[in-house]
Motif scaffolding. Structure first.
Motif, short mmCIF file in Angstrom:
data_model
loop_
_atom_site.label_atom_id
_atom_site.label_comp_id
_atom_site.label_asym_id
_atom_site.label_seq_id
_atom_site.Cartn_x
_atom_site.Cartn_y
_atom_site.Cartn_z
N ASP A 45 20.00 24.17 15.87
CA ASP A 45 18.92 24.02 14.90
C ASP A 45 18.50 22.56 14.83
O ASP A 45 19.04 21.79 14.04
CB ASP A 45 19.40 24.53 13.54
CG ASP A 45 18.34 24.42 12.45
OD1 ASP A 45 17.21 23.97 12.75
OD2 ASP A 45 18.65 24.76 11.29
N ASP A 56 15.75 21.21 13.70
CA ASP A 56 15.17 20.85 12.40
C ASP A 56 16.27 20.64 11.37
O ASP A 56 16.19 19.73 10.52
CB ASP A 56 14.21 21.95 11.92
CG ASP A 56 12.92 21.98 12.73
OD1 ASP A 56 12.58 20.94 13.34
OD2 ASP A 56 12.26 23.04 12.75
N GLU A 65 15.72 11.44 16.24
CA GLU A 65 15.30 12.30 17.34
C GLU A 65 16.13 12.05 18.59
O GLU A 65 16.49 12.99 19.30
CB GLU A 65 13.81 12.09 17.63
CG GLU A 65 12.90 12.62 16.52
CD GLU A 65 11.45 12.63 16.93
OE1 GLU A 65 11.15 12.31 18.10
OE2 GLU A 65 10.61 12.97 16.07
#
Length: 304
Positions: free
Chosen positions: A192, A194, A225
């Motif tokens: 995941d 996010d 990121e």
């Protein structure tokens, strides 16, 4: 009890304090032990009959020994410092801590702080550690670094600015820290991205130290990121692992083929992970673990 016995008794009473000084100076538990032992040898070779504050004398002796060790280390260091993760103090989550651990971890000496201390020059590190962490006066520190008290004050001041600007102070609630780390692990296990971004500070730093044998695993990654894109780095933590405390903060020990393989430690500030330190050198990690954590069979039985 003769004078030698009295000195030995006094030294043993100060041993945990002296190791705490050396650990902050060196970031290495084995080297800290060596420095304390060297202080004991110097005590045995010295006439301290006129010393009024033997504990203070021993503290400065340990400081001087550590300074010499740091100077020697800096002259022969080959590994890139940016990848280096200092020795962690690891224990289980049962809340039991022995007096030596209490001394080592006083003032919340997390791995993030030790990493920053590694970037200081030897004299700066000594001035900062002895004065700011152990309240040794600049008059006492100055002869060790061969400077005036005023110049020694400047050394500590420069070090303090670097530490305050680079070493994040972790949140005081360890339970909440663990919840954030658990969320990170759940997101990592589920792929995941996010969810990972939600618990990572935008400027998060990941430092992985693979040691000499696993040098290819060493890396420094900055930004949420970029860290998320390194998700495969966390693969070894997805299966058999055990939750631990690393310098008082949440951490995880992974197990591969029944042996402790790597350690991941987190610094959590304002419900976000700001630093991740990974020690991925099994040979270096094994002696740093308590006996119950070094037992691969016990660890393997704690799957999550």
């Amino acid at each position: 009890m003769d004078e030698n016995d009295l000195l030995a008794e006094h030294f043993e009473a100060d041993r945990t304090h002296l190791k705490a000084v050396a650990y902050r100076m060196l970031g290495s538990l084995s080297e800290a032990e060596d420095a304390v032992q060297e202080a004991w040898l110097k005590l045995n070779r010295s006439d301290v009959s006129e010393v009024r504050n033997l504990s203070g004398w021993l503290t400065t002796v340990v400081g001087r020994v550590c300074l010499d060790m740091l100077r020697s280390r800096s002259s022969r260091r080959e590994d890139p410092l940016e990848y280096y993760v200092p020795d962690p103090v690891v224990r289980g989550t049962d809340g039991v801590r022995d007096p030596e651990e209490e001394a080592l971890l006083t003032d919340s000496v997390g791995l993030a702080l030790l990493v920053v201390l590694e970037t200081l020059g030897p004299a700066e590190r000594l001035a900062f550690v002895l004065h700011d962490m152990f309240a040794v006066s600049f008059d006492e520190i100055a002869p060790i670094v061969d400077r005036t008290p005023a110049a020694t004050r400047q050394l500590a001041s420069r070090a303090r600015r670097r530490v305050q600007g680079a070493a994040p102070a972790p949140a005081p609630d360890v339970t909440r820290q663990r919840e954030v780390v658990d969320a990170f692990m759940a997101a990592s296990q589920g792929g995941d991205f996010d969810g990972l971004l939600a618990v990572l500070d935008p400027d998060v730093v990941l430092r992985a130290d693979g040691g000499k044998l696993l040098a290819a695993a060493s890396k420094l990654v900055r930004g949420a990121e970029a860290v998320v894109n390194q998700a495969l780095t966390f693969a070894r933590f997805r299966h058999a692992h055990r939750t631990v405390l690393v310098n008082g903060a949440p951490g995880i020990v992974s197990v591969v083929d029944g042996r402790p393989a790597a350690l991941m430690a987190f610094t959590v500030v304002d419900d976000r992970i700001v630093e991740i330190q990974i020690l991925a050198d099994p040979e270096r990690l094994a002696p740093l673990l308590p006996a119950d954590l070094a037992d691969g069979a016990a660890l393997a039985g704690d799957d999550h």
